[in-house]
Design a protein around this motif. Structure first.
Motif, PDB file in Angstrom:
ATOM      1  N   TYR A  58      44.400 -11.707  50.757  1.00 45.36           N
ATOM      2  CA  TYR A  58      45.722 -11.137  50.483  1.00 45.36           C
ATOM      3  C   TYR A  58      45.965 -11.132  48.966  1.00 45.36           C
ATOM      4  CZ  TYR A  58      50.623  -9.967  51.090  1.00 45.36           C
ATOM      5  OH  TYR A  58      51.832  -9.329  51.066  1.00 45.36           O
ATOM      6  N   GLY A  59      46.146  -9.958  48.402  1.00 43.19           N
ATOM      7  CA  GLY A  59      46.390  -9.806  46.976  1.00 43.19           C
ATOM      8  C   GLY A  59      45.112  -9.750  46.140  1.00 43.19           C
ATOM      9  N   ASN A  60      43.947  -9.950  46.761  1.00 45.01           N
ATOM     10  CA  ASN A  60      42.687  -9.950  46.035  1.00 45.01           C
ATOM     11  C   ASN A  60      41.799  -8.760  46.384  1.00 45.01           C
ATOM     12  OD1 ASN A  60      43.238 -12.375  44.720  1.00 45.01           O
ATOM     13  ND2 ASN A  60      42.436 -13.572  46.441  1.00 45.01           N
ATOM     14  N   LEU A  61      42.322  -7.786  47.084  1.00 43.65           N
ATOM     15  CA  LEU A  61      41.518  -6.631  47.493  1.00 43.65           C
ATOM     16  C   LEU A  61      41.455  -5.593  46.369  1.00 43.65           C
ATOM     17  CD1 LEU A  61      42.768  -6.164  51.148  1.00 43.65           C
ATOM     18  CD2 LEU A  61      40.582  -7.069  50.419  1.00 43.65           C
ATOM     19  N   PRO A  62      40.426  -4.745  46.377  1.00 41.80           N
ATOM     20  CA  PRO A  62      40.374  -3.648  45.395  1.00 41.80           C
ATOM     21  C   PRO A  62      41.578  -2.735  45.567  1.00 41.80           C
ATOM     22  CG  PRO A  62      38.280  -3.861  46.573  1.00 41.80           C
ATOM     23  CD  PRO A  62      39.244  -4.803  47.202  1.00 41.80           C
ATOM     24  N   PRO A  63      41.937  -1.968  44.544  1.00 43.73           N
ATOM     25  CA  PRO A  63      43.151  -1.143  44.576  1.00 43.73           C
ATOM     26  C   PRO A  63      43.202  -0.122  45.717  1.00 43.73           C
ATOM     27  CG  PRO A  63      42.175  -1.130  42.373  1.00 43.73           C
ATOM     28  CD  PRO A  63      41.271  -1.903  43.246  1.00 43.73           C
ATOM     29  N   GLU A  64      42.046   0.397  46.149  1.00 45.59           N
ATOM     30  CA  GLU A  64      42.100   1.409  47.216  1.00 45.59           C
ATOM     31  C   GLU A  64      42.490   0.807  48.569  1.00 45.59           C
ATOM     32  OE1 GLU A  64      37.785   0.195  46.604  1.00 45.59           O
ATOM     33  OE2 GLU A  64      39.333   0.964  45.301  1.00 45.59           O
ATOM     34  N   PHE A  65      42.363  -0.496  48.724  1.00 44.75           N
ATOM     35  CA  PHE A  65      42.824  -1.165  49.939  1.00 44.75           C
ATOM     36  C   PHE A  65      44.145  -1.832  49.614  1.00 44.75           C
ATOM     37  CE2 PHE A  65      38.174  -1.316  50.365  1.00 44.75           C
ATOM     38  CZ  PHE A  65      38.038  -0.660  51.580  1.00 44.75           C
ATOM     39  N   GLU A  66      45.060  -1.693  50.509  1.00 44.00           N
ATOM     40  CA  GLU A  66      46.364  -2.308  50.277  1.00 44.00           C
ATOM     41  C   GLU A  66      46.531  -3.501  51.216  1.00 44.00           C
ATOM     42  OE1 GLU A  66      49.641   0.352  50.064  1.00 44.00           O
ATOM     43  OE2 GLU A  66      48.437   1.921  49.146  1.00 44.00           O
ATOM     44  N   ASN A  67      47.475  -4.350  50.881  1.00 42.41           N
ATOM     45  CA  ASN A  67      47.692  -5.550  51.680  1.00 42.41           C
ATOM     46  C   ASN A  67      48.129  -5.228  53.101  1.00 42.41           C
ATOM     47  OD1 ASN A  67      46.937  -7.350  49.704  1.00 42.41           O
ATOM     48  ND2 ASN A  67      48.986  -7.465  48.821  1.00 42.41           N
ATOM     49  N   TRP A  68      48.837  -4.115  53.284  1.00 45.74           N
ATOM     50  CA  TRP A  68      49.293  -3.789  54.630  1.00 45.74           C
ATOM     51  C   TRP A  68      48.101  -3.462  55.533  1.00 45.74           C
ATOM     52  CZ3 TRP A  68      48.262   0.769  57.037  1.00 45.74           C
ATOM     53  CH2 TRP A  68      47.877   1.853  56.244  1.00 45.74           C
ATOM     54  N   MET A  69      47.008  -2.913  54.978  1.00 42.38           N
ATOM     55  CA  MET A  69      45.807  -2.653  55.776  1.00 42.38           C
ATOM     56  C   MET A  69      45.184  -3.965  56.245  1.00 42.38           C
ATOM     57  SD  MET A  69      43.861   0.281  53.685  1.00 42.38           S
ATOM     58  CE  MET A  69      44.397   1.960  53.621  1.00 42.38           C
ATOM     59  N   LEU A  70      45.145  -4.924  55.342  1.00 36.68           N
ATOM     60  CA  LEU A  70      44.611  -6.239  55.688  1.00 36.68           C
ATOM     61  C   LEU A  70      45.449  -6.888  56.783  1.00 36.68           C
ATOM     62  CD1 LEU A  70      42.705  -8.669  55.058  1.00 36.68           C
ATOM     63  CD2 LEU A  70      44.444  -9.402  53.427  1.00 36.68           C
ATOM     64  N   LEU A  71      46.762  -6.818  56.629  1.00 37.67           N
ATOM     65  CA  LEU A  71      47.652  -7.416  57.633  1.00 37.67           C
ATOM     66  C   LEU A  71      47.559  -6.698  58.971  1.00 37.67           C
ATOM     67  CD1 LEU A  71      50.771  -8.188  55.418  1.00 37.67           C
ATOM     68  CD2 LEU A  71      49.010  -9.772  56.223  1.00 37.67           C
ATOM     69  N   ALA A  72      47.410  -5.368  58.954  1.00 40.13           N
ATOM     70  CA  ALA A  72      47.280  -4.605  60.198  1.00 40.13           C
ATOM     71  C   ALA A  72      45.981  -4.971  60.915  1.00 40.13           C
ATOM     72  CB  ALA A  72      47.333  -3.113  59.903  1.00 40.13           C
ATOM     73  N   ALA A  73      44.886  -5.089  60.160  1.00 37.51           N
ATOM     74  CA  ALA A  73      43.610  -5.464  60.772  1.00 37.51           C
ATOM     75  C   ALA A  73      43.687  -6.886  61.335  1.00 37.51           C
ATOM     76  CB  ALA A  73      42.484  -5.348  59.738  1.00 37.51           C
ATOM     77  N   ALA A  74      44.304  -7.790  60.591  1.00 38.09           N
ATOM     78  CA  ALA A  74      44.451  -9.168  61.062  1.00 38.09           C
ATOM     79  C   ALA A  74      45.311  -9.221  62.322  1.00 38.09           C
ATOM     80  CB  ALA A  74      45.053 -10.043  59.968  1.00 38.09           C
ATOM     81  N   ALA A  75      46.381  -8.454  62.348  1.00 35.50           N
ATOM     82  CA  ALA A  75      47.258  -8.427  63.531  1.00 35.50           C
ATOM     83  C   ALA A  75      46.524  -7.866  64.744  1.00 35.50           C
ATOM     84  CB  ALA A  75      48.506  -7.604  63.237  1.00 35.50           C
TER      85      ALA A  75
END
Length: 184
Positions: A53-70
């Motif tokens: 969270y917050g450490n992804l490259p710019p083309e990936f956003e935190n909401w994508m990470l949270l959606a995948a985790a959910a």
């Protein structure tokens, strides 16, 4: 006339011809080891989400990470837990009841008084955990399966005892009724 034998003020056996009170012997679910992979996935997803969270490259956003985790938590943790929690087994002094289903509940039961055979199957992993699968078959209905039962030997003994007690009570009641009819 003889007095009924009591234990703590309660009769141990009901008088002949009277219905026996249905008492709860055990209520349980399948062994919780079925949730091991779900728990492990929850730990990995939580740790991975916190790390990235917050450490992804710019083309990936935190909401994508949270959606995948959910999505992973929903399909890998929550749904397996709901399936596990929706199946319960109840053993009473009269019957064995299996209830299962999330939306629509399905219930099957088998009476002790009719008698049934008890089959126990224990795989290698089940033996390590003291679990097993119990199959109850009365020869008429489809067999009733209690899957992944914890303390399988204890439940097996309780079921065998209940069959014996119910057969004795049924035999005693049948003799009592035939003697009552002979007295008329």
């Amino acid at each position: 006339m003889t007095q009924p034998v009591t234990l703590g003020g309660r009769p141990m056996m009901p008088p002949p011809g009277s219905p026996a009170e249905e008492l709860l012997i055990a209520r349980f679910r399948g062994h919780a080891r079925a949730l091991f992979w779900s728990a492990l996935l929850l730990i990995v997803v939580s740790g991975g989400t916190a790390f990235f969270y917050g450490n992804l490259p710019p083309e990936f956003e935190n909401w994508m990470l949270l959606a995948a985790a959910a999505a992973l938590v929903l399909f890998g943790v929550l749904i397996p837990f709901m399936i596990w929690a929706s199946r319960s087994y109840t053993v009473t002094t009269r019957r064995v009841v299996v209830r299962e289903g999330i939306g629509a509940r399905k219930s099957r039961e088998m009476s002790h008084v009719r008698g049934y055979t008890i089959g126990v199957r224990r795989g290698m992993v089940q033996r390590m955990w003291g679990a097993g699968t119990i199959t109850l078959s009365n020869g008429v209905d489809t067999p009733l399966r209690l899957v992944n039962v914890p303390n399988v030997t204890l439940i097996h003994e309780a079921l065998a005892d209940q069959i014996e007690v119910n057969q004795i009570l049924a035999h005693r009641d049948a003799q009592s009724m035939s003697e009552h009819d002979a007295d008329r």
